[in-house]
Design a protein around this motif. Structure first.
Motif, mmCIF file in Angstrom:
data_model
loop_
_atom_site.group_PDB
_atom_site.id
_atom_site.type_symbol
_atom_site.label_atom_id
_atom_site.label_comp_id
_atom_site.label_asym_id
_atom_site.label_seq_id
_atom_site.Cartn_x
_atom_site.Cartn_y
_atom_site.Cartn_z
ATOM 1 N N ILE B 17 0.831 -1.205 0.000
ATOM 2 C CA ILE B 17 0.000 0.000 0.000
ATOM 3 C C ILE B 17 0.863 1.251 0.000
ATOM 4 C CG2 ILE B 17 -1.797 1.242 1.264
ATOM 5 C CD1 ILE B 17 -2.925 -1.449 2.070
ATOM 6 N N CYS B 92 0.199 3.120 17.670
ATOM 7 C CA CYS B 92 1.361 3.939 18.005
ATOM 8 C C CYS B 92 2.076 4.526 16.800
ATOM 9 C CB CYS B 92 2.343 3.116 18.819
ATOM 10 S SG CYS B 92 2.738 1.557 18.024
ATOM 11 N N HIS B 93 1.552 4.305 15.607
ATOM 12 C CA HIS B 93 2.185 4.840 14.419
ATOM 13 C C HIS B 93 1.149 4.916 13.312
ATOM 14 C CE1 HIS B 93 2.272 0.447 13.943
ATOM 15 N NE2 HIS B 93 2.064 0.711 12.673
ATOM 16 N N VAL B 123 10.143 4.935 18.027
ATOM 17 C CA VAL B 123 10.383 3.526 17.714
ATOM 18 C C VAL B 123 9.643 3.055 16.458
ATOM 19 C CG1 VAL B 123 10.373 1.172 18.628
ATOM 20 C CG2 VAL B 123 10.719 3.097 20.173
ATOM 21 N N CYS B 124 8.338 2.883 16.584
ATOM 22 C CA CYS B 124 7.563 2.227 15.534
ATOM 23 C C CYS B 124 7.423 2.940 14.175
ATOM 24 C CB CYS B 124 6.178 1.869 16.046
ATOM 25 S SG CYS B 124 6.224 1.176 17.698
ATOM 26 N N GLU B 127 9.444 1.941 11.176
ATOM 27 C CA GLU B 127 9.230 0.632 10.558
ATOM 28 C C GLU B 127 8.169 0.629 9.475
ATOM 29 O OE1 GLU B 127 10.398 -2.530 11.544
ATOM 30 O OE2 GLU B 127 11.784 -1.624 12.938
ATOM 31 N N PHE B 128 7.357 1.687 9.420
ATOM 32 C CA PHE B 128 6.191 1.660 8.529
ATOM 33 C C PHE B 128 6.206 2.787 7.509
ATOM 34 C CE2 PHE B 128 3.820 -1.694 10.502
ATOM 35 C CZ PHE B 128 4.355 -1.737 11.775
ATOM 36 N N LEU B 149 21.899 7.033 19.546
ATOM 37 C CA LEU B 149 22.405 5.662 19.606
ATOM 38 C C LEU B 149 21.354 4.701 20.167
ATOM 39 C CD1 LEU B 149 26.130 6.000 20.756
ATOM 40 C CD2 LEU B 149 25.258 5.525 18.472
ATOM 41 N N PRO B 152 18.572 3.964 16.898
ATOM 42 C CA PRO B 152 19.336 4.077 15.651
ATOM 43 C C PRO B 152 18.498 4.053 14.387
ATOM 44 C CG PRO B 152 19.615 1.899 16.638
ATOM 45 C CD PRO B 152 18.877 2.729 17.625
ATOM 46 N N LEU B 153 17.435 3.261 14.377
ATOM 47 C CA LEU B 153 16.701 3.062 13.130
ATOM 48 C C LEU B 153 16.110 4.350 12.577
ATOM 49 C CD1 LEU B 153 15.987 0.831 11.155
ATOM 50 C CD2 LEU B 153 13.837 0.523 12.373
ATOM 51 N N LYS B 156 18.773 6.358 10.979
ATOM 52 C CA LYS B 156 19.278 5.765 9.738
ATOM 53 C C LYS B 156 18.289 5.953 8.601
ATOM 54 C CE LYS B 156 22.264 2.186 11.739
ATOM 55 N NZ LYS B 156 23.500 2.104 10.935
ATOM 56 N N GLU B 157 17.002 5.885 8.942
ATOM 57 C CA GLU B 157 15.957 5.961 7.911
ATOM 58 C C GLU B 157 15.645 7.376 7.446
ATOM 59 O OE1 GLU B 157 13.498 3.359 6.820
ATOM 60 O OE2 GLU B 157 15.300 2.217 7.250
ATOM 61 N N LEU B 186 25.916 6.883 12.743
ATOM 62 C CA LEU B 186 24.818 5.996 12.354
ATOM 63 C C LEU B 186 24.440 6.185 10.894
ATOM 64 C CD1 LEU B 186 22.443 6.487 15.417
ATOM 65 C CD2 LEU B 186 23.602 4.370 14.808
#
Lengths: 113, 220, 80
Positions: B17, B92-93, B123-124, B127-128, B149, B152-153, B156-157, B186
């Motif tokens: 999607i 949460c996202h 956090v979340c 990921e999406f 640190l 990190p994600l 990085k994203e 990072l």
């Protein structure tokens, strides 16, 4: 759109199903690609052809069935081809078109030996 | 030769999607930013400053994400920019389906820039994908210089990081050098801005970055 | 990924533990930075004195080869 990531996904599915069916060679992979999915087919073919080298899918033909983007109006119930990502009903003005096809991105079938 | 019926989706649902959304935004020439950060980092404040500077230059719209209330959408509305609030009621996202539902009802033909303000969460959201061109992260210096640190994600994203509230740097224990160093460790080459929504520091640079991205998107 | 709310893929991350010969205080810091700079690497912990090295990473984004490459590029021997 990362066509390489798509090619990897396709190959994973193909190899998995081939293994389950004890196939030795994959000759053809059939895809259903909806109009809305935004896939660049040439780029996908290129990535796929590169990726399958050295696997049982090497040389496999990628057959793509295009599925048109069709929507049905929540108000009048008529079906229309959705143009330019316009999700409003061309007749009712207030009706929203819910997509009934054209969003697929699936491996449909494999032709194997 | 035998035929095996497969009928299996190539991508996970959200990615599929998100890809549709990307195609839709690309077809309409809209540049989309997914703005993320902790609750209270200053995302909405950054948006308000952005609108002050850019709303006469660019056609903007905002999609707001929160669990509950329309407080953020109300703030945006006061600037006269079209905004739609998504309430996740506990999620949460924001995810791609939520953004798609809302975006399909917006006038994307007359839009240069769409900013999606995600739910406050380090956090979340990383990921999406929701169909954005770039992710941007706001970290306020009051949160601590150890956060990159630890999360990190999201660094990085994201294509750009804004370190907010630098006007109160003298009152905080935030080591700017080490925070920036960690961020670039990072994510080598990441653009990092020191900003303050209170004084306006760094906002011009952020807006210039946005304008450049919008122009690049329009030129295909 | 998010164990609390259950959202995200069921943790696609891998934790590796290496034992590395040849660390100095200096190159250990360098290795840490170089590893963290790889797209899929999320966390690195190095004990320079005994060579114990922990790396949390997402195999979908960074290959093991690239991680090993960071050690070999500095003449360090890494064993799993």
């Amino acid at each position: 759109m990362h066509e390489m990531a798509l090619a990897e996904g396709i190959l994973d599915i193909a190899l998995d199903y081939a293994k389950q069916n004890e196939a030795k060679r994959i000759a053809e992979v059939g895809l259903l690609i909806g109009e809305m999915s935004g896939v660049e087919q040439e780029s996908l073919r290129f990535s796929f052809d590169m990726l399958v080298k050295g696997t049982i899918a090497e040389g496999a033909k990628l057959v793509i069935k295009d599925v048109p983007l069709m929507g049905k109006c929540s108000k009048c119930g008529k079906e229309f081809h959705i143009e330019h990502y316009d999700f409003w009903c061309p007749e009712c003005k207030d009706g929203v078109l819910t997509t009934i096809s054209g969003r697929e991105m699936k491996v449909e079938y494999l032709e194997v030996d | 030769m035998a035929e095996i019926q497969v009928m299996k989706n190539i991508l996970g649902e959200n990615d599929r999607i998100a890809a549709e959304n990307q195609a839709m935004f690309a077809a309409k020439g809209v540049y989309v930013v997914n703005l993320m950060g902790s609750p209270g980092a200053g995302k909405t404040s950054v948006l308000e400053k952005t609108m002050e500077k850019l709303k006469d230059e660019l056609k903007m719209a905002v999609i707001e994400g929160d669990l509950f209330t329309s407080k953020d959408a109300d703030r945006i509305e006061r600037h006269g920019v079209p905004v739609i609030q998504i309430n996740t009621a506990g999620g949460c996202h924001l995810d791609a389906p939520m953004v798609q539902k809302v975006a399909q009802q917006m006038d994307l033909d007359n839009l240069d820039l769409l900013i999606v303000e995600n739910v406050g969460n380090l956090v979340c959201p990383a990921e999406f994908a929701v169909g954005e061109d770039d992710k941007a992260v706001v970290l306020s210096i009051t949160e601590g210089d150890d956060k990159p640190l630890k999360y990190p994600l999201i660094f990085k994203e994201s294509a750009i990081a804004m370190l907010n509230k630098v006007d109160i740097l003298p009152y905080c224990n935030f080591n700017m050098e080490s925070a920036k160093e960690d961020i670039t460790t990072l994510h080598p080459g990441m653009k990092v801005l020191e900003i303050s929504c209170t004084t306006g520091q760094g906002i011009d640079e952020w807006c210039d970055w946005l304008k450049k991205k919008v122009a690049e998107k329009k030129n295909g | 990924m998010c164990k609390e709310c259950g959202c995200g893929e069921t943790n696609g991350n891998t934790r590796l533990q290496f034992f590395v010969k040849g660390y100095t205080e200096e190159n250990a810091k360098e290795v840490e930075k170089a590893l963290l700079g790889l797209p899929g690497v999320l966390f690195v912990h190095i004990h320079a004195h005994d060579g114990e090295t922990v790396v949390d990473y997402a195999p979908a984004k960074t290959k093991l080869m690239d991680i090993i490459g960071v050690f070999s590029a500095r003449g360090l021997e890494a064993a799993l």
